[in-house]
Enzyme design. Sequence first.
Site, short mmCIF file in Angstrom:
data_model
loop_
_atom_site.label_atom_id
_atom_site.label_comp_id
_atom_site.label_asym_id
_atom_site.label_seq_id
_atom_site.Cartn_x
_atom_site.Cartn_y
_atom_site.Cartn_z
N LYS A 206 26.85 16.69 22.31
CA LYS A 206 26.09 15.53 22.78
C LYS A 206 25.96 15.58 24.30
CE LYS A 206 26.49 10.49 22.56
NZ LYS A 206 27.14 9.36 21.88
N GLU A 212 35.71 22.78 25.80
CA GLU A 212 35.92 23.73 24.70
C GLU A 212 34.58 24.34 24.27
OE1 GLU A 212 37.11 20.68 24.85
OE2 GLU A 212 39.07 20.49 23.88
N GLY A 267 29.67 10.36 18.42
CA GLY A 267 29.94 11.71 17.92
C GLY A 267 30.39 11.73 16.47
N ARG A 268 31.36 10.89 16.14
CA ARG A 268 31.92 10.92 14.77
C ARG A 268 30.98 10.28 13.75
NH1 ARG A 268 34.46 7.94 18.34
NH2 ARG A 268 34.83 5.73 18.07
N GLU A 353 39.81 7.73 15.20
CA GLU A 353 39.19 7.63 16.52
C GLU A 353 38.50 6.26 16.66
OE1 GLU A 353 37.99 11.62 18.27
OE2 GLU A 353 36.11 10.52 18.30
N HIS A 384 51.38 19.48 -5.75
CA HIS A 384 52.48 20.44 -5.72
C HIS A 384 53.09 20.50 -4.32
CE1 HIS A 384 51.56 22.00 -9.75
NE2 HIS A 384 50.36 21.53 -9.42
N LYS A 504 39.66 15.05 27.87
CA LYS A 504 38.64 15.93 28.45
C LYS A 504 38.93 16.19 29.93
CE LYS A 504 34.95 15.04 25.15
NZ LYS A 504 33.56 14.75 24.86
#
Length: 540
Positions: A206, A212, A267-268, A353, A384, A504
Amino acid sequence: MTSLTSRTTWQALENHFGDLKNVHLRDLFANDPSRGTRLTLEAVGLYLDYSKNRVKDETIQLLLELAKDAGVSAKINAMFSGEKINITENRAVLHSALRAPRGSSIVVDGVNVVPEVHAVLDKMAAFADQIRSGAWLGFTGKRIKTIVNIGIGGSDLGPVMAYKALGFYSQRNLECRFVSNVDGTDFVEATRDLNPEETLFIVCSKTFTTLETMTNANSARAWCLKSLNDDAAVARHFVAVSTNALEVAKFGIDTNNMFGFWDWVGGRYSMDSAVGLSLMIAIGQDNFRQMLEGFHDMDTHFQTAPLEQNMPVLMALLGLWYNNFFDAQSLAVLPYDHYLTYFSAYLQQLDMESNGKHITLEGQTVDYQTGPVIWGQPGTNGQHAFYQLIHQGTKLIPCDFIGFMQSLNPLEPHHDILMANVFAQTQALAFGKTAEEVARDGIKPELIPHRAFDGNRPSNTLLAEKLTPHCLGALIALYEHKVFVQGAIWDINSFDQWGVELGKVLAQKIEPELSSETEPKLEHDSSTNALITKYRNSRK
Ligand code: G6Q
């Protein structure tokens, strides 16, 4: 505004909790033979059985009163009508506009945004068609075989989850890979067997400044140019998804090959925007548009159904009941479909978030619990591994089980076995196994306490016919809106993420300190200084 916990609706729930906390689901079911069909709800192809929750009719009534008192309906309207409810960033919250039908109107700052949304969708569709048909060629004239999405957080988790979830519908001669971690291993492993001539990178960010993503994007460009040896190749092998045209152009990507979105999409909440470009390439525009319809149908349900028949509202209230009254710390999301491998990880970001906040909209510190820890894995693998703790541990862990009537890969007898496990697990959690029942099995007396199950462990069961693109859209929107309702009642801003913003900037101070053995002089706390010194020494 009266604080949440001093409202009479909250206090009524507290009193009611005192009466209900020791009531067992065994008794609730025994006293109400129709409970298992009555406490259910159907919407947008999803069937919710919430009967195995520790609630009476009165509980639901009191929770609904709380929702009304907290102004949930007005807040829903405020979000859908484009009010700037993200007050710390002064932004509207309009992921619902991303799936609004062509021709509808949603106005932000005097502009109807729906035509823009469809213009981007159409541009994505034209591009996806070109990649899928092989009309788009790489710099040396070869077809694209692999699409690598470079992004992180909201620009990664949605696409990766949905690519896996809708893998059944994907064009199998194309593969999508996802690089997110700044750990170079992620990039190297994702590209080690790829031919740059046949690889397309989608740089998905965005802001187009995330450390990163930009580090990985620069490595990708270097990797590409090492073989293709011409800057002009970038335009054939890189496209961007971003709101930042200036940075995209600086990177060397042709802004004609940039797919935009807007600051009113968090973003999410962005996987159904251009952030889903990799998914659209994989499954095609028709399937992608069906997914959008699923989202939109759930939006409509959420906006129009009365609170007591509103699936996101009910799920939010049930979650709040455990979170705030039973002191449950987490929610396990357990999809019984292998395609939903990353669904819990996706919801983890969506929920944690959004509602991992402790300051109210009025700037006060809350005196109640907010967002739970979300976790989970697809069944039956989790059975399991960690289900033991859910069945017999000391913690109360409400669970959402998700299952489908039909398998997309009907290999006899797998699906019946899979679904038998869904039903058996929710049954065992709710009803347990008493000492008497264990004794009747002939178990030695000293082993009986170990082999008895208290039960009374709550769960929701969500069933749908088949994991289609429409169904996935509805399912995601269900959780988006559930998170919204909880945030609305907790009176927090579910749409900012200052904790992420902090991350960030934090590392940016330390990174330059790592490259020299002695400079600059370290001025952190003694632990951080010692750790950096140890790292510096090992680099010698
Ligand atoms: C999501 C968050 C966060 C964000 C990433 C990537 O709601 O804001 O996860 O999506 O930090 O940001 P960019 O897309 O700007 O690179």
